[in-house]
Design a protein around this motif. Structure first.
Motif, PDB file in Angstrom:
ATOM      1  N   ASP A 100       0.821  -1.194   0.000  1.00  0.00           N
ATOM      2  CA  ASP A 100       0.000   0.000   0.000  1.00  0.00           C
ATOM      3  C   ASP A 100       0.871   1.267   0.000  1.00  0.00           C
ATOM      4  O   ASP A 100       0.707   2.158  -0.832  1.00  0.00           O
ATOM      5  CB  ASP A 100      -0.858  -0.054   1.276  1.00  0.00           C
ATOM      6  N   ARG A 101       1.828   1.330   0.949  1.00  0.00           N
ATOM      7  CA  ARG A 101       2.691   2.517   1.058  1.00  0.00           C
ATOM      8  C   ARG A 101       3.617   2.635  -0.144  1.00  0.00           C
ATOM      9  O   ARG A 101       3.914   3.728  -0.599  1.00  0.00           O
ATOM     10  CB  ARG A 101       3.533   2.453   2.336  1.00  0.00           C
ATOM     11  N   ILE A 104       1.836   4.228  -2.987  1.00  0.00           N
ATOM     12  CA  ILE A 104       1.604   5.661  -2.815  1.00  0.00           C
ATOM     13  C   ILE A 104       2.904   6.451  -3.001  1.00  0.00           C
ATOM     14  O   ILE A 104       2.966   7.400  -3.762  1.00  0.00           O
ATOM     15  CB  ILE A 104       1.050   5.958  -1.404  1.00  0.00           C
ATOM     16  N   GLN A 105       3.936   6.041  -2.261  1.00  0.00           N
ATOM     17  CA  GLN A 105       5.125   6.887  -2.133  1.00  0.00           C
ATOM     18  C   GLN A 105       6.231   6.564  -3.122  1.00  0.00           C
ATOM     19  O   GLN A 105       7.062   7.422  -3.405  1.00  0.00           O
ATOM     20  CB  GLN A 105       5.695   6.775  -0.704  1.00  0.00           C
ATOM     21  N   PRO A 108       5.690   6.399  -8.146  1.00  0.00           N
ATOM     22  CA  PRO A 108       5.865   7.490  -9.116  1.00  0.00           C
ATOM     23  C   PRO A 108       7.235   7.467  -9.793  1.00  0.00           C
ATOM     24  O   PRO A 108       7.321   7.744 -10.983  1.00  0.00           O
ATOM     25  CB  PRO A 108       5.671   8.750  -8.271  1.00  0.00           C
ATOM     26  N   ARG A 161       7.752  11.789   5.846  1.00  0.00           N
ATOM     27  CA  ARG A 161       6.492  11.387   5.214  1.00  0.00           C
ATOM     28  C   ARG A 161       6.127   9.941   5.462  1.00  0.00           C
ATOM     29  O   ARG A 161       4.961   9.575   5.378  1.00  0.00           O
ATOM     30  CB  ARG A 161       6.575  11.618   3.708  1.00  0.00           C
TER      31      ARG A 161
ATOM     32  N   LEU B  64      -0.381  10.629  -9.352  1.00  0.00           N
ATOM     33  CA  LEU B  64       0.038  10.599  -7.947  1.00  0.00           C
ATOM     34  C   LEU B  64      -1.175  10.316  -7.062  1.00  0.00           C
ATOM     35  O   LEU B  64      -2.263  10.824  -7.301  1.00  0.00           O
ATOM     36  CB  LEU B  64       0.659  11.944  -7.539  1.00  0.00           C
ATOM     37  N   ASP B  65      -0.946   9.508  -6.048  1.00  0.00           N
ATOM     38  CA  ASP B  65      -1.983   9.238  -5.068  1.00  0.00           C
ATOM     39  C   ASP B  65      -2.156  10.495  -4.206  1.00  0.00           C
ATOM     40  O   ASP B  65      -1.190  11.209  -3.951  1.00  0.00           O
ATOM     41  CB  ASP B  65      -1.543   8.067  -4.192  1.00  0.00           C
ATOM     42  N   PHE B  68       0.310  10.965  -1.456  1.00  0.00           N
ATOM     43  CA  PHE B  68       1.709  11.279  -1.735  1.00  0.00           C
ATOM     44  C   PHE B  68       2.041  12.632  -1.105  1.00  0.00           C
ATOM     45  O   PHE B  68       3.126  12.820  -0.562  1.00  0.00           O
ATOM     46  CB  PHE B  68       1.934  11.326  -3.251  1.00  0.00           C
ATOM     47  N   THR B  71      -0.235  13.607   3.402  1.00  0.00           N
ATOM     48  CA  THR B  71       0.163  12.385   4.091  1.00  0.00           C
ATOM     49  C   THR B  71      -0.627  12.112   5.372  1.00  0.00           C
ATOM     50  O   THR B  71      -0.667  10.989   5.834  1.00  0.00           O
ATOM     51  CB  THR B  71       1.653  12.453   4.485  1.00  0.00           C
TER      52      THR B  71
END
Lengths: 214, 220
Positions: A100-101, A104-105, A108, A161, B64-65, B68, B71
């Motif tokens: 999941d993380r 998201i992070q 990209p 983050r 992008l989510d 991102f 947060t």
């Protein structure tokens, strides 16, 4: 005369309707509110250097720095079992959280499978190395944790983050990606091999075009 | 002594009662409805910022989510505005000399804040918490609209109390599966072959979502 009064009342109503009262903008600080008191105009104040909150001493070097005896840790810290709820299935929970993380992070730039061909790279970002090269295949978990925490090359650090436990979860998922990208048919359990040629239809209600807006 | 008022004033005085009623009613209606106009709510009006940040590009075309940058949305009442460090994560390499990004670079260099104008600015007597909404199954899109199609951020909805209540009375109209909260343009019919009514009723039970219309839910 009456018409004048009516017009006056109507104007008054217009004025009242559009006016913002003090209750809307109270002299209190909500997150991100500007403060006239401090020089940098931020109402949120940074911690005084050296402050340690209760329970946040961060003594566990393995967990917080990814290091054992000053070297990148070869194992995952024991404290993760509790962080992900313990029991027999905490590792699955950690992996799911990591995926999941990661999506998201990390995707990209690093791409969904970690080959370094993410969307931002296609738009001009420096291409990160694939996770599947020999050097990174052999790097210990502590190395990945350190890169997420402190950044590396063009990659900015992610420590603000991504929480410590989530960083480890991401490392675990990177390990899973490395396995998956170098897997052979022999790694697939015999009873599932048939599915390779006959994939099951998606059942989770996800279609590729509805996943995270991609 | 002669009469002060002519006979016609009987009619006029009766008529004036009716007219006064009409005028008062009209003023009342106008007052209520003026608050619903986009002139007062400023909804659908793009807001100029220091940096003309575009969600169309970052969400729509890059994919992008939401998390991102935002947060904190899963754990905090505030979704969070990213620090300029998040911007610089990419923009120290991509578009690194673009004049449009100078306020961001300046903020990063000098540790000052980029002065974004808050678009969804609730009155301060309202308590709002993002985390409970996204964790119970309300998608970003339900309140913020198709952010991936907004070149400049604007308010999709009025944020009037009646708008909040419309959902708080019947949240099932907007409930989504928890893995689709951050998806833009999600459609239960296309994805699951269910109508929103069927899905909403199911999710409401599964996730124990309750209608919350007590004053103290928001005004605390």
């Amino acid at each position: 005369m009456k018409l004048h009064h009516a017009a006056f009342v109507a104007l008054l109503a217009l004025g009242v309707a559009s006016c913002r009262q003090d209750m809307h903008d109270q002299p209190k600080h909500k997150p991100f509110t500007r403060s006239a008191l401090f020089k940098d105009q931020r109402s949120a104040r940074p911690l005084v250097p050296g402050t340690v909150a209760r329970g946040q001493l961060m003594e566990d070097e393995h967990l917080y720095l990814g290091k054992v005896d000053g070297k990148p840790a070869e194992t995952f810290p024991a404290a993760l079992a509790d962080a992900f709820g313990g029991g027999g299935e905490w590792q699955q929970r950690m992996l799911a959280r990591g995926r999941d993380r990661f999506q998201i992070q990390c995707t990209p730039c690093h791409g969904s499978v970690g080959d370094g061909n993410g969307m931002i790279v296609q738009r001009g970002m420096k291409r990160p190395p694939s996770y599947h090269i020999d050097r990174l295949q052999k790097s210990p978990p502590g190395y990945f944790f350190d890169v997420i925490t402190n950044g590396f090359g063009a990659m900015i650090d992610q420590k603000d983050r991504v929480k410590v436990e989530d960083r480890w979860a991401i490392v675990a998922y990177i390990r899973a990606l490395q396995l998956s990208q170098n897997a052979t048919v022999a790694d697939v359990p015999a009873e599932h091999r048939d599915e390779l040629d006959h994939p099951k239809p998606r059942t989770e209600g996800q279609t590729p075009e509805t996943q995270h807006g991609r | 002594m002669a009469q002060v008022f002519p006979k016609s004033s009987n009619t006029l005085s009766k008529a004036s009662i009716v007219v006064a009623g009409i005028v008062l009613g009209a003023v009342g209606l106008a007052t209520i409805n003026i608050n619903r106009t986009t002139y007062v709510t400023t909804q659908s009006m793009p807001i100029e910022q220091v940096v003309q940040f575009t969600h169309t590009h970052h969400v729509g075309s890059l994919g992008l989510d939401c998390r991102f940058c935002h947060t904190a949305v899963e754990e905090s009442s505030y979704a969070g505005i990213p620090p300029s460090k998040t911007c610089m994560g990419c923009h120290s390499v991509v578009w690194k000399d673009a004049p449009i990004l100078e306020p961001v670079r300046e903020s990063f260099r000098n540790d000052t804040s980029v002065e974004w104008i808050k678009v969804h600015d609730l009155p301060e007597f309202v308590y709002f918490n993002h985390s409970i909404h996204v964790n119970k199954g309300i998608g970003c899109e339900s309140c913020h609209g198709r952010v991936d199609q907004m070149p400049l951020m604007m308010r999709q909805n009025s944020l009037n109390m009646e708008w909040c209540l419309a959902c708080h009375r019947a949240p099932e109209q907007f409930l989504r599966p928890k893995d689709q909260i951050y998806t833009m343009g999600w459609d239960p019919e296309k994805a699951l072959g269910m109508t929103q009514a069927e899905l909403g009723a199911k999710l409401k039970l599964e996730n124990n979502v309750q209608s919350r219309t007590n004053c103290a839910t928001c005004h605390r």
